[in-house]
Design a protein around this motif. Structure first.
Motif, PDB file in Angstrom:
ATOM      1  N   MET A   1       0.842  -1.177   0.000  1.00 32.72           N
ATOM      2  CA  MET A   1       0.000   0.000   0.000  1.00 32.72           C
ATOM      3  C   MET A   1       0.879   1.229   0.000  1.00 32.72           C
ATOM      4  O   MET A   1       1.794   1.358   0.789  1.00 32.72           O
ATOM      5  CB  MET A   1      -0.909  -0.033   1.224  1.00 32.72           C
ATOM      6  N   SER A   2       0.617   2.154  -0.865  1.00 33.59           N
ATOM      7  CA  SER A   2       1.391   3.370  -0.981  1.00 33.59           C
ATOM      8  C   SER A   2       0.665   4.510  -0.294  1.00 33.59           C
ATOM      9  O   SER A   2      -0.543   4.662  -0.416  1.00 33.59           O
ATOM     10  CB  SER A   2       1.602   3.690  -2.469  1.00 33.59           C
ATOM     11  N   THR A   3       1.408   5.301   0.463  1.00 29.38           N
ATOM     12  CA  THR A   3       0.838   6.490   1.069  1.00 29.38           C
ATOM     13  C   THR A   3       1.317   7.688   0.273  1.00 29.38           C
ATOM     14  O   THR A   3       2.247   7.590  -0.521  1.00 29.38           O
ATOM     15  CB  THR A   3       1.286   6.633   2.541  1.00 29.38           C
ATOM     16  N   THR A   4       0.696   8.830   0.487  1.00 32.64           N
ATOM     17  CA  THR A   4       1.136  10.022  -0.222  1.00 32.64           C
ATOM     18  C   THR A   4       1.562  11.063   0.779  1.00 32.64           C
ATOM     19  O   THR A   4       1.082  11.111   1.913  1.00 32.64           O
ATOM     20  CB  THR A   4       0.034  10.593  -1.133  1.00 32.64           C
ATOM     21  N   THR A   5       2.466  11.897   0.343  1.00 34.30           N
ATOM     22  CA  THR A   5       3.000  12.955   1.166  1.00 34.30           C
ATOM     23  C   THR A   5       2.710  14.273   0.477  1.00 34.30           C
ATOM     24  O   THR A   5       3.015  14.419  -0.707  1.00 34.30           O
ATOM     25  CB  THR A   5       4.525  12.773   1.325  1.00 34.30           C
ATOM     26  N   PRO A   6       2.136  15.256   1.205  1.00 31.71           N
ATOM     27  CA  PRO A   6       1.869  16.533   0.554  1.00 31.71           C
ATOM     28  C   PRO A   6       3.170  17.234   0.193  1.00 31.71           C
ATOM     29  O   PRO A   6       4.168  17.114   0.888  1.00 31.71           O
ATOM     30  CB  PRO A   6       1.093  17.330   1.603  1.00 31.71           C
ATOM     31  N   THR A   7       3.163  17.951  -0.910  1.00 28.80           N
ATOM     32  CA  THR A   7       4.305  18.759  -1.312  1.00 28.80           C
ATOM     33  C   THR A   7       3.838  20.186  -1.456  1.00 28.80           C
ATOM     34  O   THR A   7       2.646  20.446  -1.604  1.00 28.80           O
ATOM     35  CB  THR A   7       4.901  18.272  -2.644  1.00 28.80           C
ATOM     36  N   PRO A   8       4.740  21.161  -1.400  1.00 31.23           N
ATOM     37  CA  PRO A   8       4.339  22.548  -1.589  1.00 31.23           C
ATOM     38  C   PRO A   8       3.552  22.692  -2.894  1.00 31.23           C
ATOM     39  O   PRO A   8       3.852  22.049  -3.890  1.00 31.23           O
ATOM     40  CB  PRO A   8       5.669  23.298  -1.644  1.00 31.23           C
ATOM     41  N   GLY A   9       2.531  23.516  -2.864  1.00 35.55           N
ATOM     42  CA  GLY A   9       1.705  23.718  -4.037  1.00 35.55           C
ATOM     43  C   GLY A   9       0.610  22.671  -4.162  1.00 35.55           C
ATOM     44  O   GLY A   9      -0.122  22.641  -5.134  1.00 35.55           O
ATOM     45  N   GLY A  11       0.840  19.405  -4.592  1.00 37.04           N
ATOM     46  CA  GLY A  11       1.158  18.168  -5.303  1.00 37.04           C
ATOM     47  C   GLY A  11       1.490  17.055  -4.333  1.00 37.04           C
ATOM     48  O   GLY A  11       1.878  17.289  -3.207  1.00 37.04           O
ATOM     49  N   ARG A  12       1.291  15.813  -4.772  1.00 42.96           N
ATOM     50  CA  ARG A  12       1.612  14.663  -3.928  1.00 42.96           C
ATOM     51  C   ARG A  12       2.436  13.685  -4.733  1.00 42.96           C
ATOM     52  O   ARG A  12       2.243  13.525  -5.917  1.00 42.96           O
ATOM     53  CB  ARG A  12       0.342  13.982  -3.439  1.00 42.96           C
ATOM     54  N   ARG A  13       3.319  13.037  -4.032  1.00 40.73           N
ATOM     55  CA  ARG A  13       4.118  11.987  -4.643  1.00 40.73           C
ATOM     56  C   ARG A  13       3.979  10.747  -3.781  1.00 40.73           C
ATOM     57  O   ARG A  13       4.038  10.828  -2.561  1.00 40.73           O
ATOM     58  CB  ARG A  13       5.577  12.426  -4.712  1.00 40.73           C
ATOM     59  N   GLY A  14       3.799   9.611  -4.405  1.00 34.76           N
ATOM     60  CA  GLY A  14       3.632   8.378  -3.658  1.00 34.76           C
ATOM     61  C   GLY A  14       4.838   8.049  -2.807  1.00 34.76           C
ATOM     62  O   GLY A  14       5.967   8.311  -3.181  1.00 34.76           O
ATOM     63  N   ASP A  15       4.583   7.506  -1.632  1.00 37.96           N
ATOM     64  CA  ASP A  15       5.647   7.076  -0.734  1.00 37.96           C
ATOM     65  C   ASP A  15       5.608   5.552  -0.708  1.00 37.96           C
ATOM     66  O   ASP A  15       4.673   4.954  -0.201  1.00 37.96           O
ATOM     67  CB  ASP A  15       5.423   7.649   0.653  1.00 37.96           C
ATOM     68  N   THR A  16       6.596   4.933  -1.286  1.00 35.66           N
ATOM     69  CA  THR A  16       6.648   3.481  -1.394  1.00 35.66           C
ATOM     70  C   THR A  16       7.107   2.870  -0.073  1.00 35.66           C
ATOM     71  O   THR A  16       8.176   3.211   0.415  1.00 35.66           O
ATOM     72  CB  THR A  16       7.623   3.083  -2.520  1.00 35.66           C
ATOM     73  N   PRO A  17       6.324   1.977   0.506  1.00 39.68           N
ATOM     74  CA  PRO A  17       6.725   1.357   1.775  1.00 39.68           C
ATOM     75  C   PRO A  17       7.861   0.358   1.557  1.00 39.68           C
ATOM     76  O   PRO A  17       8.143  -0.037   0.422  1.00 39.68           O
ATOM     77  CB  PRO A  17       5.453   0.652   2.235  1.00 39.68           C
TER      78      PRO A  17
END
Length: 169
Positions: A1-9, A11-17
């Motif tokens: 399961m991939s979580t996402t991390t907020p980025t400025p602006g 945008g989100r990029r997946g966080d690979t466990p």
């Protein structure tokens, strides 16, 4: 399961466990090392010039230099290549772009994995192209590379976020 991390602006990029590997010690060690290798190369891939080679901290550390350094550590650890100027490995050549350094790293990782594929005993020394050069055990080399790559992946996380706000693995 991939979580996402907020980025400025926004945008989100997946966080690979971390990976789910097989149960053997070798599968776990290699699985975690490959996960870290991919994480750090993904941090460099797509990073803009000249920021990718611009120092993000007073020590001079930069994103492209970190991946260049890890290429040399992989070569020294798994391929037995000799490095005489470790500080110099933290700088990519002026003519090397992001794609060049990422490709060289991935080629080196593939060569290192070829060596590891032939190592059935984690307690045995790594094979060396220079027979008079002492070699660490496969277990030690894998553990060292997990530590080294993980340490620099953390640096890369911070440097990439400073460059363009990109977060996640």
């Amino acid at each position: 399961m991939s979580t996402t991390t907020p980025t400025p602006g926004g945008g989100r990029r997946g966080d690979t466990p971390p990976p789910r590997t097989g149960g053997s010690e070798a599968e776990v060690l290699r699985g975690f090392l490959d996960h870290l290798r991919e994480s750090v190369s993904a941090k460099v891939e797509g990073a803009p010039e000249p920021e990718v080679r611009t120092a993000g901290v007073p020590s001079g550390t930069n994103l492209l230099g970190l991946l260049n350094h890890l290429t040399y550590v992989e070569r020294a650890t798994f391929l037995g290549e000799r490095v005489t100027d470790w500080q110099g490995t933290f700088r990519a050549a002026p003519g090397d772009g992001v794609a060049d350094v990422v490709a060289r790293y991935r080629t080196t990782v593939a060569r290192a994995n070829d060596v590891l594929d032939g190592c059935a005993d984690l307690g045995a020394p790594l094979p060396r192209p220079r027979p008079n050069s002492p070699a660490p055990s496969v277990r030690w080399a894998l553990t060292h590379m997990i530590e080294e790559t993980g340490r620099h992946a953390g640096h890369a996380d911070i440097l990439r976020e400073l460059i363009d706000g990109s977060t996640g693995r």
